[in-house]
Design an enzyme around this catalytic site. Structure first.
Site, mmCIF file in Angstrom:
data_model
loop_
_atom_site.group_PDB
_atom_site.id
_atom_site.type_symbol
_atom_site.label_atom_id
_atom_site.label_comp_id
_atom_site.label_asym_id
_atom_site.label_seq_id
_atom_site.Cartn_x
_atom_site.Cartn_y
_atom_site.Cartn_z
ATOM 1 N N LYS A 67 -2.303 5.018 -0.911
ATOM 2 C CA LYS A 67 -3.310 3.889 -1.012
ATOM 3 C C LYS A 67 -3.803 3.608 0.468
ATOM 4 C CE LYS A 67 -1.326 1.725 -5.063
ATOM 5 N NZ LYS A 67 -0.616 0.511 -5.596
ATOM 6 N N GLN A 69 2.947 -4.323 -3.807
ATOM 7 C CA GLN A 69 3.403 -3.156 -4.632
ATOM 8 C C GLN A 69 4.662 -3.557 -5.443
ATOM 9 O OE1 GLN A 69 1.865 -0.229 -4.836
ATOM 10 N NE2 GLN A 69 3.371 0.619 -6.235
ATOM 11 N N ASP A 71 -5.467 -6.211 -7.272
ATOM 12 C CA ASP A 71 -4.849 -5.616 -8.367
ATOM 13 C C ASP A 71 -5.340 -6.317 -9.733
ATOM 14 O OD1 ASP A 71 -3.305 -3.622 -7.970
ATOM 15 O OD2 ASP A 71 -1.696 -4.772 -7.001
#
Ligand code: GUN
Length: 284
Positions: free
Chosen positions: A51, A95, A118
């Site tokens: 990422k 994460q 997200d």
């Protein structure tokens, strides 16, 4: 002949477009993504690295906040509060999965919805279900982008989603419904999966079971979208769909270079969306 849906190529196009958009930015501040990693899970470390690398490729700034696995819930929430308040940070990503002692739901709730690239904050999940503008989770968003890039018609089609996770199964079912597909969600307790896979026009396999989908349980001309990622006995990456299914399909996503690269490209897109919103707010 089945057509391979090239997620790597499409994600490169998306990234090139984002890079061009970043170059056009006239504000003093560039977009910035904060990636939070707790613990030393090797898979999570690799995802976080890719990422950050993708941000660098397109000119988005990034910061990795790495914490020991024994961080307390309070300490993590304090770190998130700082990132929420930091006006140079546009997007925040924690994460997953988090170590067991941490409350994932409370963590998601403590990411500012405006920075939740997200799309995991309950407010953004609700917005998606209500068909309101929101951050769409990256993997489902990438799947829809791939399907559209190959002009696959979803209208009225029987689409089977296998898997009901918050990250993929549930949000992709919503998005497919928005595209007027007839959506069925199967999961580990489904009694007759074969009957469903045999009838489906499109299968989104997100079960996390290597080679769950076999050629004798799909119909000819099916579209196969594979979200699985596994290592086979030779150490090669493979998915939830057995590669022997491909010749029976009309379209299929390979593993690797199918859905995976699209996920990262969509995260960058969401970060740009967060940046543009934040910049606009400060103009007013
Ligand atoms: N873990 C596996 N997939 C994802 C994802 O899309 N976002 C985050 N934050 N964690 C993940």
């Amino acid at each position: 002949m089945a057509i391979l849906m090239d997620g790597k190529a499409l994600s490169d196009q998306v990234k090139a477009a984002i890079q061009a958009d970043v170059l056009k930015i006239t504000e003093t501040r560039k977009p910035k993504l904060a990636v939070v990693l707790v613990g030393d899970d090797p898979a999570s470390q690799i995802y976080v690295q890719s990422k950050i690398k993708a941000c660098q490729q397109v000119g988005i700034e990034s910061v990795a906040k790495v914490f020991d696995a024994d961080i307390t819930q309070i300490e993590l929430l304090v770190a998130l509060k700082r990132l929420n308040q930091d006006t140079t940070v546009d997007g925040i990503l924690v994460q997953l999965p988090l170590p067991k002692h941490l409350d994932e739901q409370e963590v998601m709730l403590n990411i500012s919805p405006e920075k939740d690239v997200d799309g995991f904050h309950p407010l953004n999940v609700g917005r998606l279900h209500l068909r309101q503008a929101t951050f769409v989770p990256a993997t489902p968003k990438g799947i829809i982008a791939l399907i559209k890039a190959y002009n696959i018609d979803l209208e009225g089609k029987d689409v089977l989603v296998i898997g009901r996770s918050n990250l993929v199964g549930r949000p992709i079912a919503q998005l497919l419904l928005n595209e007027n597909a007839t959506v069925t969600i199967a999961h580990s307790r489904t009694q007759d999966l074969k009957q469903l896979t045999k009838a489906a026009d499109v299968i989104v396999a997100a079960a996390g079971v290597m080679h769950l989908i076999q050629p004798d349980t799909i119909k000819a001309g099916v579209v196969l979208i594979d979200v699985g990622i596994h290592r086979d006995s030779n150490g090669k990456l493979t998915g939830d769909v057995a590669p022997s299914c491909y010749e029976k399909a009309s379209y299929y996503t390979p593993v690797p270079k199918g859905v995976g690269p699209m996920t990262i490209a969509m995260l960058l897109k969401n970060t740009m969306q967060a940046y543009q919103r934040q910049v606009k707010q400060h103009e007013v």
